[in-house]
Design an enzyme around this catalytic site. Sequence first.
Site, PDB file in Angstrom:
ATOM      1  N   HIS A 191      43.164 -19.067  20.184  1.00  0.00           N
ATOM      2  CA  HIS A 191      42.939 -19.710  18.887  1.00  0.00           C
ATOM      3  C   HIS A 191      41.478 -19.605  18.449  1.00  0.00           C
ATOM      4  CE1 HIS A 191      43.484 -23.382  16.138  1.00  0.00           C
ATOM      5  NE2 HIS A 191      44.372 -22.494  15.730  1.00  0.00           N
ATOM      6  N   LYS A 193      37.858 -18.487  16.942  1.00  0.00           N
ATOM      7  CA  LYS A 193      37.509 -17.862  15.664  1.00  0.00           C
ATOM      8  C   LYS A 193      35.991 -17.644  15.626  1.00  0.00           C
ATOM      9  CE  LYS A 193      41.310 -20.297  13.421  1.00  0.00           C
ATOM     10  NZ  LYS A 193      41.790 -21.006  14.623  1.00  0.00           N
ATOM     11  N   ASP A 198      25.405  -8.112  14.958  1.00  0.00           N
ATOM     12  CA  ASP A 198      24.204  -7.687  15.686  1.00  0.00           C
ATOM     13  C   ASP A 198      23.745  -8.709  16.723  1.00  0.00           C
ATOM     14  OD1 ASP A 198      24.161  -5.316  14.327  1.00  0.00           O
ATOM     15  OD2 ASP A 198      22.542  -5.868  12.952  1.00  0.00           O
ATOM     16  N   HIS A 461      42.496 -28.294   7.062  1.00  0.00           N
ATOM     17  CA  HIS A 461      42.493 -27.369   8.190  1.00  0.00           C
ATOM     18  C   HIS A 461      41.189 -27.423   8.976  1.00  0.00           C
ATOM     19  CE1 HIS A 461      42.949 -23.400  10.281  1.00  0.00           C
ATOM     20  NE2 HIS A 461      44.207 -23.792  10.299  1.00  0.00           N
ATOM     21  N   LYS A 463      38.222 -28.695  11.482  1.00  0.00           N
ATOM     22  CA  LYS A 463      38.201 -29.344  12.794  1.00  0.00           C
ATOM     23  C   LYS A 463      36.752 -29.712  13.118  1.00  0.00           C
ATOM     24  CE  LYS A 463      41.370 -25.661  13.133  1.00  0.00           C
ATOM     25  NZ  LYS A 463      42.567 -26.261  12.726  1.00  0.00           N
ATOM     26  N   ASP A 468      27.910 -40.611  16.551  1.00  0.00           N
ATOM     27  CA  ASP A 468      26.700 -41.416  16.291  1.00  0.00           C
ATOM     28  C   ASP A 468      25.783 -40.800  15.240  1.00  0.00           C
ATOM     29  OD1 ASP A 468      27.522 -43.360  18.053  1.00  0.00           O
ATOM     30  OD2 ASP A 468      26.350 -42.589  19.733  1.00  0.00           O
TER      31      ASP A 468
END
Length: 565
Positions: A191, A193, A198, A461, A463, A468
């Site tokens: 999963h 991404k 470079d 979508h 995440k 704090d």
Amino acid sequence: MIHSLPLPARLQRRWLPRRLRRLAAWVVLCGLASGCSSLPTQQPRTASHAFQATEHTALGRLAQSRRVVAGTRSDSGFRLLDSADSAFTSRVALAQAAQKSLDLQYYAIHADASTEVLLQSVRDAARRGVRVRILLDDFNTVGDDAQVLRLAFEPGIEMRLFNPMAGPRASLVTRILGSLHDLERIQKRMHNKLFIADNAWGIAGGRNLGQAYFGAGEKSNFVDLDVLAAGRIVQDMSASFDRYWNDPLAYPVPDLLSPAELDRLHADTGEQPAERAVGAEVAAPPPADHVTGMVLPGVTSAEVSFAQRQPMDLKGVPLLWASSLLIADQPGKIGPVDDEADAGETVVDGLLNLMQQATHEVLMVSPYFVPGMPMMKVFSDMRARGVRVRLLTNSLASNDAPAAHAGYRRYREDLLALGVEVHEMRSVPRAATGRHDRRVRPRLGSGVGGSEVGASQSSLHAKAVIIDRRLTAIGSMNLDLRSQRTNSEVALVIRSKALAAEAALLIDGTIASSAYRVEQNASGGLHWRAPIGAAFPDTTSEPEAPAMLRLLVNVLAPFSPDEML
């Protein structure tokens, strides 16, 4: 001594029946399987690694000069990518600026207008001598999306599929049925991404590649969050990519299928072929004042829109310099059961450990939220210490995975009983929201420069976890058992009060404008309370969800084990 708040007994009674239901479901599915296939034997190959001499590239020198100008001791710079426009144009900018290498690691790449324009910049990079490596999870490489695999046969581009499934690629259903003899392989998905140029600049976050992630989906658009990174932390991102790229579970695409097989696959789908398959040339769009109200021959209006978006100015984009850490799952988490011992602590485990160090507040954003008993115990401990715990997740109407909502709602009342503040994103038609007003408080997916179009609906979508107001974690992980135990994930953890404040402002703006607060009323029922001044009303049932959708979730609930959602 501080004691944990007690977890409701009914929460602890669910595990055994659910395991039995899971076993029964798999027995039924296995009975439907036919024509099981097998994977080819892996051929010997030479390992490849990230290009290290970043000072020999313009991007490497730019990252260093930006740090010198900032006068900071921190070795990594960051920029939140909160809008569809910035998410798209930053990736194009990296592809166009790369001189040595481009490394892309994704769960899904969809064959559509946005991907066509973005991947054209990747092909152009390969044609000017840039080494391009694309690592893609195999689960979604079916139907029209399988045409993305043509990139593997482009000169200068090497493409591998992680943890491939056996079986035909005509549709996801036939692919799953053709692989049911290997259930472990079906369940475990890469999963991660990452988009790296470079080994000097990179992007991490929740977005896959496709129109719905870049604000141009016809039916729905995903509200997402990425972070652009420059400097030392990108080398850690590249090291994680290399581990997966060189893992035995990464199969070169030519070992799995040929160009002729791709052509047959497209013919076998029975669907109308696209005007131009992914991998063909993209015609240059005319000047902006000449494209209004017309579609160019062979080029869709959506492609014109994407092609006209100007690449991000990497020299001028504001960066926040801060200390940081990349937390990434090991490939062994996805491997065979006997390899799982090498997986170590997972990304979600690491985030839970950080949460337990919170002293004031934890703010969580997770589109699919199925916490399970261990995570509920962490929330209970935090609440017992007086830590404020807030959650933004999808409502039933905005959730694109009804089964995941079935798992989440099992814990909803228990979360409220612990004192967790629960907010659910409403599904807002784009036509109703209009374009972003700069006077409105910032919110996810609607940053200045965003280009959300059409009348499609929105689905959360993003995440993220903010601890704090000083630590911010942004990545591919959901706060659920699947991300914790089954899928591999990656996240950036950034120690910066300024970046945490910026991210929190976006989330608070989303809650204030587009989310219900879920509360428990005196009679024990649930109440969805709209924000003050909102144009949508309070309700005592799943808001904006049609009766058939509510019925579907009720039907799915008994057959949806938490660890598979």
